[in-house]
Design a protein around this motif. Sequence first.
Motif, PDB file in Angstrom:
ATOM      1  N   LEU A 175      -4.422   4.733  -7.407  1.00  0.00           N
ATOM      2  CA  LEU A 175      -5.029   5.828  -8.161  1.00  0.00           C
ATOM      3  C   LEU A 175      -6.533   5.816  -7.973  1.00  0.00           C
ATOM      4  O   LEU A 175      -7.096   4.916  -7.334  1.00  0.00           O
ATOM      5  CB  LEU A 175      -4.660   5.702  -9.631  1.00  0.00           C
ATOM      6  N   GLU A 206      -2.897  10.764 -16.741  1.00  0.00           N
ATOM      7  CA  GLU A 206      -2.396  11.357 -15.513  1.00  0.00           C
ATOM      8  C   GLU A 206      -0.870  11.420 -15.558  1.00  0.00           C
ATOM      9  O   GLU A 206      -0.228  10.606 -16.233  1.00  0.00           O
ATOM     10  CB  GLU A 206      -2.840  10.533 -14.299  1.00  0.00           C
ATOM     11  N   ILE A 208       2.358  11.189 -13.126  1.00  0.00           N
ATOM     12  CA  ILE A 208       2.838  10.812 -11.802  1.00  0.00           C
ATOM     13  C   ILE A 208       4.306  11.182 -11.696  1.00  0.00           C
ATOM     14  O   ILE A 208       5.131  10.748 -12.509  1.00  0.00           O
ATOM     15  CB  ILE A 208       2.663   9.303 -11.544  1.00  0.00           C
ATOM     16  N   GLU A 215       0.511  12.319  -8.034  1.00  0.00           N
ATOM     17  CA  GLU A 215      -0.029  12.883  -9.263  1.00  0.00           C
ATOM     18  C   GLU A 215       0.223  14.386  -9.269  1.00  0.00           C
ATOM     19  O   GLU A 215      -0.119  15.082  -8.311  1.00  0.00           O
ATOM     20  CB  GLU A 215      -1.520  12.602  -9.372  1.00  0.00           C
ATOM     21  N   ASN A 217      -0.301  16.231 -12.435  1.00  0.00           N
ATOM     22  CA  ASN A 217      -1.057  16.841 -13.522  1.00  0.00           C
ATOM     23  C   ASN A 217      -2.016  15.806 -14.092  1.00  0.00           C
ATOM     24  O   ASN A 217      -1.821  14.596 -13.922  1.00  0.00           O
ATOM     25  CB  ASN A 217      -0.120  17.342 -14.624  1.00  0.00           C
ATOM     26  N   ARG A 218      -3.045  16.310 -14.755  1.00  0.00           N
ATOM     27  CA  ARG A 218      -4.003  15.438 -15.451  1.00  0.00           C
ATOM     28  C   ARG A 218      -4.423  16.166 -16.725  1.00  0.00           C
ATOM     29  O   ARG A 218      -4.925  17.282 -16.675  1.00  0.00           O
ATOM     30  CB  ARG A 218      -5.213  15.139 -14.564  1.00  0.00           C
ATOM     31  N   LYS A 220      -6.585  16.263 -20.242  1.00  0.00           N
ATOM     32  CA  LYS A 220      -7.746  15.752 -20.968  1.00  0.00           C
ATOM     33  C   LYS A 220      -7.540  15.933 -22.468  1.00  0.00           C
ATOM     34  O   LYS A 220      -7.144  17.018 -22.914  1.00  0.00           O
ATOM     35  CB  LYS A 220      -9.016  16.467 -20.516  1.00  0.00           C
TER      36      LYS A 220
END
Length: 330
Positions: A175, A206, A208, A215, A217-218, A220
């Motif tokens: 990563l 994140e 996975i 990956e 999507n991420r 916040k």
Amino acid sequence: MTLKPLGIFLLALPLAAATVRIIQTNSAGDDVSIIDPVTNKVVGRITGIEVNHGAAAAPDGSRFYISNEAESTLDVVDGKTFKVIKSIPLSDHPNNLGISKDGKRVYIAIARGAGAVDVVDTVSMERVKSIPVKGPQHNTYVTPDGKFVVSGSVRSKVLTVIDQKTEEIVWTLELDKGVRPMTFVTNPDGSTKWILIQVSDFHGFEVIDFATRKEVNRIKLPDTPPGKVAIHEGGNISHGMAVTSDGKTLVVNSTLNSSLYMYSLPDLKLLGGADVGVAPDWVTLTPDGKRAYVANAGQNSVSVIDIATRKEITRIPVGEVPKRNITAVY
């Protein structure tokens, strides 16, 4: 009696169906707190384990396994007397741990040296091997279907997936940031769909995809709201996650905001959040998925959160700097 460790993914059992206990390690002390989630009181203590870190429970309820950072051992605790009955030497300084579904193997993240996942046979109560991995390890898990051991390194930023039967590495993923706490989202057949990972210096997580090993999507977490003081202490600004037993809700700690946030699954939409104590470091859920127990490392307490209403029910005093916790059902 059958006891099941449920720190990251919970079986669909009603709370009243069995005895449930929250096992709360206290990383700056020498005791482990045992909480009854019916009364929300500490009903027992495991003593004599200096700098205790990770916890797991045997499926038959006979033992608890606690990683001992002071002595670099896996301490085996009698499930009835709460006394340490054996300390098993490890290859080096440990962090968190996971246990196989049949309870025959404990997998310990080794946080120093070149990098390893130590394997303890719970029948012989001996370390039987060390699986070499890339970089010192922070957390080790067994996937909800029991088929894989998953471990991560903060320093090398590498996620390692190990076949539980063969205890051989099947794939790795590097990563862009250090690998910290994880949890799992499953497919309808129980296999692993996603690994959700909190990473160093990112206020969120994140996603996975397990099949493609990429990956996808991420997410916040919300910014610190006006009037609230941001907390910069503990291992990371976001540390600790869990998925409810019905697979519909993800809960995520924000150390920065001293909050627990809830997201819907599988669409990962923010549902809201709840204020907790200072510097939340880990979270575990009751088997019915209705309540979260958040370890407040900066306040020596555990916040009990009603997930539906997103409100704190109570705050339970525990030992010094509580971090990892699990739910046990027997």
